[in-house]
Scaffold this active site. Sequence first.
Site: not given
Ligand code: NI
Length: 178
Positions: A57, A62, A102-103, A144-145, A148
Amino acid sequence: MQNDDFLTATSMALRTILHLPDPRLRRQAAPVTEVTPAIRQLIADMAATMYAAPGVGLAAIQVDEPVRVVVIDVSEERNALLVLINPEIIATDGEQTLEEGCLSVPGIYEPVTRAAHVKIRARDRDGAPFELAADGLLATCIQHEIDHLDGRLFVDRLSRLKQGRIRKKLEKQSRLAM
Ligand code: NI
């Protein structure tokens, strides 16, 4: 967004992913009012960036675009791209604890407790509204997204002690990277 007049969604560019503690990750993302060519380009770039990372995701914030756009693919085959524009959770039920990463927080994986079932309302890549019921990994990923988009990261949901350990680890990683 820049350069949107001459970009087309048939070309995809990898975007740079911001890492904690970059303050740009803490912004509140703005709703998308119209699916412009620039938004289509952003979606294509986000998908390419997510698949290349690889991740399951990615939220637009991000990649330094503070708009409410999310891409997700939790499929084994990596061929089921889900695009969420202006996603909103309209119902939740139950609890589950899954390990998250998480990226924007490389190398950190921790269990997080969230709703086990979610129902959301969103717009698709053409701007058409739809509703979706999700559970399991997809439910966790959606939550989670959406976090963000509101400037929240999964590590915010961990204990103070764990957050302190993660901060130290990330500081060490950034020193090594220089
Ligand atoms: Ni993330």
